[in-house]
Scaffold this active site. Structure first.
Site, PDB file in Angstrom:
ATOM      1  N   ASN A  35       0.824  -1.252  -0.003  1.00 41.96           N
ATOM      2  CA  ASN A  35       0.006   0.091   0.194  1.00 41.96           C
ATOM      3  C   ASN A  35       0.783   1.331   0.187  1.00 41.96           C
ATOM      4  OD1 ASN A  35      -2.561   1.117  -0.046  1.00 41.96           O
ATOM      5  ND2 ASN A  35      -2.406   1.733   2.128  1.00 41.96           N
ATOM      6  N   LYS A  84      -5.118  -1.712   6.113  1.00 42.22           N
ATOM      7  CA  LYS A  84      -5.970  -0.685   7.293  1.00 42.22           C
ATOM      8  C   LYS A  84      -7.435  -0.272   6.474  1.00 42.22           C
ATOM      9  CE  LYS A  84      -4.050   3.534   5.261  1.00 42.22           C
ATOM     10  NZ  LYS A  84      -3.669   5.133   5.627  1.00 42.22           N
ATOM     11  N   SER A 124      -5.381   1.583  17.376  1.00 39.85           N
ATOM     12  CA  SER A 124      -6.464   2.799  16.840  1.00 39.85           C
ATOM     13  C   SER A 124      -7.382   2.944  17.821  1.00 39.85           C
ATOM     14  CB  SER A 124      -6.969   2.100  15.533  1.00 39.85           C
ATOM     15  OG  SER A 124      -8.115   2.849  15.192  1.00 39.85           O
ATOM     16  N   ALA A 125      -8.074   4.341  17.808  1.00 42.78           N
ATOM     17  CA  ALA A 125      -8.908   4.743  18.403  1.00 42.78           C
ATOM     18  C   ALA A 125     -10.500   3.476  18.190  1.00 42.78           C
ATOM     19  CB  ALA A 125      -9.572   5.940  18.334  1.00 42.78           C
ATOM     20  N   THR A 126     -10.164   2.760  17.392  1.00 44.31           N
ATOM     21  CA  THR A 126     -11.294   1.698  16.979  1.00 44.31           C
ATOM     22  C   THR A 126     -11.686   0.716  18.064  1.00 44.31           C
ATOM     23  OG1 THR A 126     -12.083   0.797  15.001  1.00 44.31           O
ATOM     24  CG2 THR A 126     -10.111   0.123  15.249  1.00 44.31           C
ATOM     25  N   TYR A 149     -10.657  -5.310  10.512  1.00 40.29           N
ATOM     26  CA  TYR A 149      -9.513  -4.440  10.600  1.00 40.29           C
ATOM     27  C   TYR A 149      -9.404  -4.086  12.153  1.00 40.29           C
ATOM     28  CZ  TYR A 149      -7.100  -0.106  11.257  1.00 40.29           C
ATOM     29  OH  TYR A 149      -6.152   0.894  11.624  1.00 40.29           O
ATOM     30  N   LYS A 153      -6.568  -5.194  15.364  1.00 39.08           N
ATOM     31  CA  LYS A 153      -6.315  -4.172  16.253  1.00 39.08           C
ATOM     32  C   LYS A 153      -6.347  -4.340  17.838  1.00 39.08           C
ATOM     33  CE  LYS A 153      -3.991  -1.561  13.224  1.00 39.08           C
ATOM     34  NZ  LYS A 153      -2.623  -1.783  13.007  1.00 39.08           N
ATOM     35  N   ARG A 231     -14.837  13.940  15.406  1.00 38.19           N
ATOM     36  CA  ARG A 231     -13.633  13.294  15.486  1.00 38.19           C
ATOM     37  C   ARG A 231     -12.504  13.992  15.926  1.00 38.19           C
ATOM     38  NH1 ARG A 231     -16.977  10.181  14.588  1.00 38.19           N
ATOM     39  NH2 ARG A 231     -17.039   8.206  13.244  1.00 38.19           N
TER      40      ARG A 231
HETATM   41  P1  NAD Z   1      -0.119   2.543   5.249  1.00 37.98           P
HETATM   42  O1  NAD Z   1      -1.038   1.675   4.347  1.00 37.98           O
HETATM   43  O2  NAD Z   1       0.253   3.919   4.338  1.00 37.98           O
HETATM   44  O3  NAD Z   1       1.228   2.137   5.916  1.00 37.98           O
HETATM   45  C1  NAD Z   1       1.241   0.854   6.202  1.00 37.98           C
HETATM   46  C2  NAD Z   1       2.506   0.054   5.595  1.00 37.98           C
HETATM   47  O4  NAD Z   1       2.297  -1.218   5.750  1.00 37.98           O
HETATM   48  C3  NAD Z   1       2.420   0.264   3.653  1.00 37.98           C
HETATM   49  O5  NAD Z   1       3.516   0.856   3.287  1.00 37.98           O
HETATM   50  C4  NAD Z   1       2.144  -1.260   3.473  1.00 37.98           C
HETATM   51  O6  NAD Z   1       2.880  -1.467   2.182  1.00 37.98           O
HETATM   52  C5  NAD Z   1       3.023  -2.032   4.513  1.00 37.98           C
HETATM   53  N1  NAD Z   1       2.555  -3.400   4.848  1.00 37.98           N
HETATM   54  C6  NAD Z   1       1.111  -3.873   4.898  1.00 37.98           C
HETATM   55  N2  NAD Z   1       1.458  -5.226   5.169  1.00 37.98           N
HETATM   56  C7  NAD Z   1       2.574  -5.520   5.239  1.00 37.98           C
HETATM   57  C8  NAD Z   1       3.379  -6.852   5.250  1.00 37.98           C
HETATM   58  N3  NAD Z   1       2.766  -7.887   5.398  1.00 37.98           N
HETATM   59  N4  NAD Z   1       4.770  -6.755   5.185  1.00 37.98           N
HETATM   60  C9  NAD Z   1       5.364  -5.551   4.927  1.00 37.98           C
HETATM   61  N5  NAD Z   1       4.792  -4.361   4.671  1.00 37.98           N
HETATM   62  C10 NAD Z   1       3.448  -4.415   5.118  1.00 37.98           C
HETATM   63  O7  NAD Z   1      -1.009   3.006   6.534  1.00 37.98           O
HETATM   64  P2  NAD Z   1      -0.768   4.304   7.598  1.00 37.98           P
HETATM   65  O8  NAD Z   1      -2.015   5.113   7.615  1.00 37.98           O
HETATM   66  O9  NAD Z   1       0.612   4.672   7.623  1.00 37.98           O
HETATM   67  O10 NAD Z   1      -1.038   3.447   8.886  1.00 37.98           O
HETATM   68  C11 NAD Z   1       0.164   2.626   9.584  1.00 37.98           C
HETATM   69  C12 NAD Z   1      -0.307   1.905  10.687  1.00 37.98           C
HETATM   70  O11 NAD Z   1      -1.260   2.525  11.571  1.00 37.98           O
HETATM   71  C13 NAD Z   1      -1.304   0.702  10.331  1.00 37.98           C
HETATM   72  O12 NAD Z   1      -0.988  -0.434  11.250  1.00 37.98           O
HETATM   73  C14 NAD Z   1      -2.547   1.328  10.469  1.00 37.98           C
HETATM   74  O13 NAD Z   1      -3.840   0.301  10.685  1.00 37.98           O
HETATM   75  C15 NAD Z   1      -2.659   1.850  11.728  1.00 37.98           C
HETATM   76  N6  NAD Z   1      -3.533   3.173  12.140  1.00 37.98           N
HETATM   77  C16 NAD Z   1      -3.640   4.183  11.032  1.00 37.98           C
HETATM   78  C17 NAD Z   1      -4.612   5.037  11.159  1.00 37.98           C
HETATM   79  C18 NAD Z   1      -4.855   6.086   9.981  1.00 37.98           C
HETATM   80  O14 NAD Z   1      -5.909   6.476  10.210  1.00 37.98           O
HETATM   81  N7  NAD Z   1      -3.846   6.201   8.943  1.00 37.98           N
HETATM   82  C19 NAD Z   1      -5.400   5.297  12.129  1.00 37.98           C
HETATM   83  C20 NAD Z   1      -5.157   4.409  13.218  1.00 37.98           C
HETATM   84  C21 NAD Z   1      -4.093   3.026  12.986  1.00 37.98           C
HETATM   85  C1  UD1 Z   2     -12.084   5.282  10.108  1.00 37.97           C
HETATM   86  C2  UD1 Z   2     -12.448   3.850  10.276  1.00 37.97           C
HETATM   87  C3  UD1 Z   2     -11.351   3.492  11.681  1.00 37.97           C
HETATM   88  C4  UD1 Z   2     -10.053   4.138  11.048  1.00 37.97           C
HETATM   89  C5  UD1 Z   2     -10.047   5.457  11.000  1.00 37.97           C
HETATM   90  C6  UD1 Z   2      -8.557   5.682  10.698  1.00 37.97           C
HETATM   91  C7  UD1 Z   2     -14.733   3.407   9.740  1.00 37.97           C
HETATM   92  C8  UD1 Z   2     -16.190   2.882  10.303  1.00 37.97           C
HETATM   93  N1  UD1 Z   2     -13.610   3.670  10.737  1.00 37.97           N
HETATM   94  O1  UD1 Z   2     -12.781   5.987  11.205  1.00 37.97           O
HETATM   95  O2  UD1 Z   2     -11.514   2.246  11.895  1.00 37.97           O
HETATM   96  O3  UD1 Z   2      -9.329   3.471  12.401  1.00 37.97           O
HETATM   97  O4  UD1 Z   2     -10.846   5.668   9.980  1.00 37.97           O
HETATM   98  O5  UD1 Z   2      -8.203   5.097   9.494  1.00 37.97           O
HETATM   99  O6  UD1 Z   2     -14.313   3.441   8.521  1.00 37.97           O
HETATM  100  N2  UD1 Z   2     -17.029  10.991   6.225  1.00 37.97           N
HETATM  101  C9  UD1 Z   2     -17.722  11.576   5.331  1.00 37.97           C
HETATM  102  N3  UD1 Z   2     -17.398  11.574   4.023  1.00 37.97           N
HETATM  103  C10 UD1 Z   2     -16.412  10.737   3.730  1.00 37.97           C
HETATM  104  C11 UD1 Z   2     -15.424  10.272   4.454  1.00 37.97           C
HETATM  105  C12 UD1 Z   2     -15.890  10.244   5.830  1.00 37.97           C
HETATM  106  O7  UD1 Z   2     -18.852  12.445   5.691  1.00 37.97           O
HETATM  107  O8  UD1 Z   2     -16.284  10.613   2.483  1.00 37.97           O
HETATM  108  C13 UD1 Z   2     -17.073  11.169   7.706  1.00 37.97           C
HETATM  109  C14 UD1 Z   2     -17.368  10.062   8.725  1.00 37.97           C
HETATM  110  O9  UD1 Z   2     -18.579   9.780   8.670  1.00 37.97           O
HETATM  111  C15 UD1 Z   2     -16.947  10.228  10.005  1.00 37.97           C
HETATM  112  C16 UD1 Z   2     -15.736  11.419   9.853  1.00 37.97           C
HETATM  113  O10 UD1 Z   2     -15.858  11.930   8.385  1.00 37.97           O
HETATM  114  O11 UD1 Z   2     -17.831  11.038  10.721  1.00 37.97           O
HETATM  115  C17 UD1 Z   2     -14.197  10.815   9.580  1.00 37.97           C
HETATM  116  O12 UD1 Z   2     -14.302   9.614   8.818  1.00 37.97           O
HETATM  117  P1  UD1 Z   2     -12.937   8.761   8.606  1.00 37.97           P
HETATM  118  O13 UD1 Z   2     -11.658   9.710   8.095  1.00 37.97           O
HETATM  119  O14 UD1 Z   2     -13.203   7.770   7.715  1.00 37.97           O
HETATM  120  O15 UD1 Z   2     -12.486   8.312   9.937  1.00 37.97           O
HETATM  121  P2  UD1 Z   2     -13.173   7.481  11.086  1.00 37.97           P
HETATM  122  O16 UD1 Z   2     -14.651   6.976  10.474  1.00 37.97           O
HETATM  123  O17 UD1 Z   2     -13.155   7.991  12.266  1.00 37.97           O
END
Ligand code: NAD
Ligand code: UD1
Length: 337
Positions: A35, A84, A124-126, A149, A153, A231
């Protein structure tokens, strides 16, 4: 100290390399690029002015991971690697469970065999589900996750906690991220979603740049001040700095520790749209759509524990988050392509 970043080519990992470098840590990145792409690493390397050791490998590949631990003297791991996309996880549960769980099992086993017992995990806050307490403290009970997902976590938090309980030499920091947005101030790295974005900010920036026609606002009948979902958005550079603070805790031998990383402020979807339009002087056409399945009304944290114990707090506000998200998007309309 040398830090292994699994998934370090991704959105949060690439920003974290910069903060680690500023704080004097050396890094090694392992990513299978499922990704992400190597351009992010090249650009970070330009920003920090030095090469970044990068190994293209799957964390589930035991032999490849062993080779990494033999080649580099790793002191601690930050485990970002994982799939993710919430919607995709519902459609492909096996792939999500298999990748996220097995990558962590292989990583932790390889660490153990190589005598490395320090790990920071991207949670994650999830895991709070529909939170029982607002603002959410770390004492808030975990809730029911509605998708595979989120379940990975929550389960991986349990796995890592049990590993630490069984062997107290481990230092395990579980970081529960709220909603990371924004990008590095250079505009050279940022979030690069594949296809149609699921998350709010990349959808806003792609709408502003003309890739998407309009933003759908998912529901305006929630029990929130303006009816749209609330959020805790956090600048990705603040989040990245949180990992440096967590590493310092590991160096102090923290054992098992859990922290919320958020700002403590809740913004609605319309607050974000309005701030984005105002700060950047661009239009974001939108219309109200039905609620998205699995969404909750309100989710923001109390970040006091991270401040008290890590000395970390978010510096940037919603304006900077909107400005930097737009700076990245307008300079890279097609992401890293
Ligand atoms: P991202 O997808 O940009 O980064 C994740 C990376 O992991 C990618 O570069 C992907 O290529 C790599 N990857 C996935 N599976 C792999 C594997 N088996 N071996 C090697 N590499 C692998 O995501 P991000 O937004 O940078 O998120 C980083 C971490 O934080 C993730 O674990 C995600 O679930 C967690 N997280 C993200 C968010 C968010 O909103 N972005 C929120 C809460 C938690
Ligand atoms: C989502 C994931 C959560 C993950 C987090 C970070 C879901 C149900 N939850 O959280 O598990 O940890 O992303 O990657 O998917 N929204 C719109 N229009 C859009 C997109 C979003 O109105 O096109 C709203 C959503 O309803 C929400 C807010 O924007 O109220 C934030 O959404 P999003 O960025 O997807 O994050 P989360 O839902 O908080």
């Amino acid at each position: 100290m040398q830090i292994l970043l699994t998934g370090g080519a991704g959105y949060i990992g690439s920003h974290t390399i910069i903060e680690l470098d500023k704080a004097g840590y050396d890094v090694v990145v392992v990513d299978n690029l499922v990704n992400s792409c190597e351009i992010s690493i090249q650009r970070v390397s330009e920003i920090i002015g030095k090469p970044i050791p990068f190994v293209k490998a799957d964390v589930r590949d035991t032999a490849a991971m062993d080779a990494v631990f033999k080649k580099f003297k790793i002191d601690a791991c930050i485990h970002f690697a994982g799939l993710k996309a919430v919607g995709e996880s519902v459609a492909k549960p096996l792939e999500y469970y298999e990748n996220n769980m097995n990558a962590t099992f292989v990583l932790v086993d390889t660490m153990r065999r190589n005598g490395v017992k320090n790990i920071i995990f991207s949670s994650s806050a999830t895991v709070y589900g529909n939170p029982a307490i607002i603002p959410i403290t770390e004492e808030c009970p975990k809730g029911e996750c509605t998708n595979p997902y989120g379940k990975t976590k929550s389960m991986l938090e349990e796995v890592l906690s049990d590993v630490q309980k069984a062997d107290p030499e481990w230092n395990v920091v579980l970081l529960r991220y709220f909603n990371p947005i924004g990008a590095h101030q250079s505009g050279r790295i940022g979030e690069n979603p594949n296809g149609i974005p699921n998350n709010l900010m990349p959808y806003i920036t792609q709408t502003a740049v003309g890739i998407r026609k309009e933003l759908g606002v998912f529901g305006n009948d929630y029990d929130t001040p303006d009816g749209t979902g609330v959020r805790d958005y956090i600048h990705v550079c603040d989040l990245a700095a949180g990992h440096v603070a967590a590493l310092k805790a590991i160096e102090r031998k923290c054992g098992l520790a859990i922290y919320n990383l958020g700002t403590g402020h809740g913004y609605s979807v319309l607050d974000v749209v309005n701030a984005f339009q105002k700060v950047n002087n661009v239009k974001v056409p939108y219309s109200i759509k039905p609620r998205r399945a699995g969404d909750i009304a309100t989710c923001y944290c109390n970040p006091a524990k991270a401040k008290a114990e890590l000395g970390w707090e978010a510096k940037y506000g919603i304006e900077e988050m909107c400005r930097d998200s737009w700076n990245w998007q307008k300079n890279n309309p097609e992401g890293y392509k």
